[in-house]
Design a protein around this motif. Structure first.
Motif, PDB file in Angstrom:
ATOM      1  N   GLU A 132       0.886  -1.099  -0.037  1.00  0.00           N
ATOM      2  CA  GLU A 132       0.050   0.070   0.088  1.00  0.00           C
ATOM      3  C   GLU A 132       0.746   1.170  -0.054  1.00  0.00           C
ATOM      4  OE1 GLU A 132      -3.454   2.250   2.667  1.00  0.00           O
ATOM      5  OE2 GLU A 132      -3.159  -0.200   3.105  1.00  0.00           O
ATOM      6  N   SER A 133       1.804   1.461   0.877  1.00  0.00           N
ATOM      7  CA  SER A 133       2.653   2.699   0.799  1.00  0.00           C
ATOM      8  C   SER A 133       3.438   2.865  -0.616  1.00  0.00           C
ATOM      9  CB  SER A 133       3.594   2.634   2.202  1.00  0.00           C
ATOM     10  OG  SER A 133       4.621   1.533   1.744  1.00  0.00           O
ATOM     11  N   ALA A 134       3.982   1.715  -1.020  1.00  0.00           N
ATOM     12  CA  ALA A 134       4.585   2.154  -2.314  1.00  0.00           C
ATOM     13  C   ALA A 134       3.620   2.418  -3.274  1.00  0.00           C
ATOM     14  CB  ALA A 134       5.313   0.571  -2.721  1.00  0.00           C
ATOM     15  N   LEU A 135       2.531   1.940  -3.343  1.00  0.00           N
ATOM     16  CA  LEU A 135       1.537   2.387  -4.654  1.00  0.00           C
ATOM     17  C   LEU A 135       1.024   3.705  -4.147  1.00  0.00           C
ATOM     18  CD1 LEU A 135      -0.927  -1.016  -4.545  1.00  0.00           C
ATOM     19  CD2 LEU A 135       0.745   0.145  -6.460  1.00  0.00           C
ATOM     20  N   VAL A 136       0.832   4.016  -3.057  1.00  0.00           N
ATOM     21  CA  VAL A 136       0.247   5.629  -2.570  1.00  0.00           C
ATOM     22  C   VAL A 136       1.415   6.516  -3.113  1.00  0.00           C
ATOM     23  CG1 VAL A 136      -0.193   7.110  -0.573  1.00  0.00           C
ATOM     24  CG2 VAL A 136      -1.463   4.795  -0.922  1.00  0.00           C
ATOM     25  N   ASP A 137       2.746   6.008  -2.579  1.00  0.00           N
ATOM     26  CA  ASP A 137       3.900   6.844  -3.031  1.00  0.00           C
ATOM     27  C   ASP A 137       4.061   7.333  -4.495  1.00  0.00           C
ATOM     28  OD1 ASP A 137       4.676   7.257  -0.359  1.00  0.00           O
ATOM     29  OD2 ASP A 137       6.173   5.822  -0.373  1.00  0.00           O
ATOM     30  N   SER A 138       3.749   6.082  -5.131  1.00  0.00           N
ATOM     31  CA  SER A 138       3.778   6.146  -6.839  1.00  0.00           C
ATOM     32  C   SER A 138       2.683   7.008  -7.226  1.00  0.00           C
ATOM     33  CB  SER A 138       3.688   4.807  -7.284  1.00  0.00           C
ATOM     34  OG  SER A 138       3.530   4.808  -8.791  1.00  0.00           O
ATOM     35  N   PHE A 139       1.403   6.918  -6.650  1.00  0.00           N
ATOM     36  CA  PHE A 139       0.361   7.782  -7.214  1.00  0.00           C
ATOM     37  C   PHE A 139       0.637   9.030  -6.817  1.00  0.00           C
ATOM     38  CE2 PHE A 139      -3.732   9.642  -6.476  1.00  0.00           C
ATOM     39  CZ  PHE A 139      -4.175   9.900  -7.813  1.00  0.00           C
ATOM     40  N   LEU A 140       1.203   9.442  -5.596  1.00  0.00           N
ATOM     41  CA  LEU A 140       1.426  10.856  -5.209  1.00  0.00           C
ATOM     42  C   LEU A 140       2.580  11.466  -5.955  1.00  0.00           C
ATOM     43  CD1 LEU A 140       0.918  10.727  -1.249  1.00  0.00           C
ATOM     44  CD2 LEU A 140      -0.526  11.735  -2.797  1.00  0.00           C
ATOM     45  N   GLU A 141       3.705  10.817  -6.370  1.00  0.00           N
ATOM     46  CA  GLU A 141       4.627  11.414  -7.298  1.00  0.00           C
ATOM     47  C   GLU A 141       4.033  11.812  -8.928  1.00  0.00           C
ATOM     48  OE1 GLU A 141       7.767   8.460  -8.045  1.00  0.00           O
ATOM     49  OE2 GLU A 141       8.179   8.351  -5.719  1.00  0.00           O
ATOM     50  N   LYS A 142       2.937  10.849  -9.358  1.00  0.00           N
ATOM     51  CA  LYS A 142       2.324  11.237 -10.494  1.00  0.00           C
ATOM     52  C   LYS A 142       1.571  12.673 -10.216  1.00  0.00           C
ATOM     53  CE  LYS A 142       2.158   6.436 -11.772  1.00  0.00           C
ATOM     54  NZ  LYS A 142       1.370   5.494 -12.443  1.00  0.00           N
ATOM     55  N   VAL A 143       0.774  12.632  -9.063  1.00  0.00           N
ATOM     56  CA  VAL A 143      -0.066  13.881  -8.978  1.00  0.00           C
ATOM     57  C   VAL A 143       0.980  15.068  -8.737  1.00  0.00           C
ATOM     58  CG1 VAL A 143      -1.502  14.807  -6.902  1.00  0.00           C
ATOM     59  CG2 VAL A 143      -1.883  12.581  -7.789  1.00  0.00           C
ATOM     60  N   GLU A 144       2.041  14.962  -8.090  1.00  0.00           N
ATOM     61  CA  GLU A 144       3.080  16.104  -8.036  1.00  0.00           C
ATOM     62  C   GLU A 144       3.556  16.518  -9.235  1.00  0.00           C
ATOM     63  OE1 GLU A 144       7.105  17.059  -5.327  1.00  0.00           O
ATOM     64  OE2 GLU A 144       6.107  15.124  -5.083  1.00  0.00           O
ATOM     65  N   ARG A 145       3.852  15.523 -10.036  1.00  0.00           N
ATOM     66  CA  ARG A 145       4.271  15.882 -11.467  1.00  0.00           C
ATOM     67  C   ARG A 145       3.494  16.514 -12.149  1.00  0.00           C
ATOM     68  NH1 ARG A 145       6.819  10.578 -11.766  1.00  0.00           N
ATOM     69  NH2 ARG A 145       4.872   9.755 -12.682  1.00  0.00           N
ATOM     70  N   ARG A 146       2.291  16.170 -11.973  1.00  0.00           N
ATOM     71  CA  ARG A 146       1.021  16.822 -12.937  1.00  0.00           C
ATOM     72  C   ARG A 146       0.974  18.566 -12.172  1.00  0.00           C
ATOM     73  NH1 ARG A 146      -3.180  15.107 -16.439  1.00  0.00           N
ATOM     74  NH2 ARG A 146      -1.544  13.749 -16.364  1.00  0.00           N
ATOM     75  N   LEU A 147       1.091  18.389 -10.921  1.00  0.00           N
ATOM     76  CA  LEU A 147       0.775  19.858 -10.394  1.00  0.00           C
ATOM     77  C   LEU A 147       2.053  20.698 -10.766  1.00  0.00           C
ATOM     78  CD1 LEU A 147      -0.600  19.109  -6.654  1.00  0.00           C
ATOM     79  CD2 LEU A 147      -1.758  20.081  -8.619  1.00  0.00           C
ATOM     80  N   ASP A 148       3.260  19.889 -10.689  1.00  0.00           N
ATOM     81  CA  ASP A 148       4.252  21.039 -11.198  1.00  0.00           C
ATOM     82  C   ASP A 148       3.990  21.350 -12.509  1.00  0.00           C
ATOM     83  OD1 ASP A 148       5.544  20.777  -8.753  1.00  0.00           O
ATOM     84  OD2 ASP A 148       6.871  19.182  -9.360  1.00  0.00           O
ATOM     85  N   GLY A 149       3.659  20.571 -13.469  1.00  0.00           N
ATOM     86  CA  GLY A 149       3.761  20.912 -14.974  1.00  0.00           C
ATOM     87  C   GLY A 149       2.637  21.942 -14.880  1.00  0.00           C
ATOM     88  N   THR A 150       1.509  21.771 -14.347  1.00  0.00           N
ATOM     89  CA  THR A 150       0.403  22.823 -14.326  1.00  0.00           C
ATOM     90  C   THR A 150       0.765  24.233 -13.865  1.00  0.00           C
ATOM     91  OG1 THR A 150      -1.387  21.293 -13.940  1.00  0.00           O
ATOM     92  CG2 THR A 150      -2.065  23.314 -13.546  1.00  0.00           C
ATOM     93  N   LEU A 151       1.499  24.070 -12.743  1.00  0.00           N
ATOM     94  CA  LEU A 151       2.015  25.470 -12.084  1.00  0.00           C
ATOM     95  C   LEU A 151       3.119  25.951 -13.107  1.00  0.00           C
ATOM     96  CD1 LEU A 151       1.999  27.196  -9.693  1.00  0.00           C
ATOM     97  CD2 LEU A 151       3.784  26.053  -8.514  1.00  0.00           C
ATOM     98  N   ASP A 152       3.917  25.323 -13.782  1.00  0.00           N
ATOM     99  CA  ASP A 152       4.783  25.816 -14.551  1.00  0.00           C
ATOM    100  C   ASP A 152       4.162  26.517 -15.530  1.00  0.00           C
ATOM    101  OD1 ASP A 152       7.668  26.271 -15.244  1.00  0.00           O
ATOM    102  OD2 ASP A 152       7.251  24.622 -16.851  1.00  0.00           O
TER     103      ASP A 152
END
Length: 138
Positions: free
Chosen positions: A27-47
């Protein structure tokens, strides 16, 4: 749940399905992976938003559409006004003392302080006159 980004919704569904198949130990590995994808998406949007904002500002500056600062103006205007006031204070003081003595000096300095106070008060929102219906101000 209504998602604005269908790709992230698919990623979340895939993460939840994988958790069901792999079990709680992953579970923790899957959540971390999903959160990394969300963070990349947010970084791209903010950029993209920051780049768009700077491009709009640069375009407005190039077109000469920059607006003067509301109120008392920028630092340069305020500093320049204060410096000119102090430079002019010397001859005004001398003229006041020569013509009326100490009373002339007091009157000259009251005038200098008054002019600077009015200039500084332009930055106060309650001091500026309102022009309703002109369409020129925000």
């Amino acid at each position: 749940m209504e998602a604005r980004d269908p790709e992230l919704k698919r990623e979340l569904d895939a993460t939840l399905q994988a958790r069901g198949e792999l079990g709680p130990e992953y579970e923790s590995a899957l959540v971390d992976s999903f959160l990394e994808k969300v963070e990349r998406r947010l970084d791209g949007t903010l950029d993209r938003q920051v780049r768009r904002h700077f491009a709009e500002r640069q375009t407005a500056t190039a077109r000469g559409a920059t607006r003067p600062a509301k109120g008392g103006g920028g630092f340069g205007e305020r500093f320049g006004f204060g410096a000119v006031s102090l430079v002019l204070a010397v001859p005004l003081s001398a003229i006041g003392v020569a013509n009326a003595g100490i009373d002339g000096l007091v009157v000259a300095w009251l005038g200098i302080v008054g002019v600077n106070a009015v200039h500084a008060a332009r930055a106060w929102p309650w001091f500026r006159p309102r022009r309703e219906g002109s369409g020129w101000e925000d």
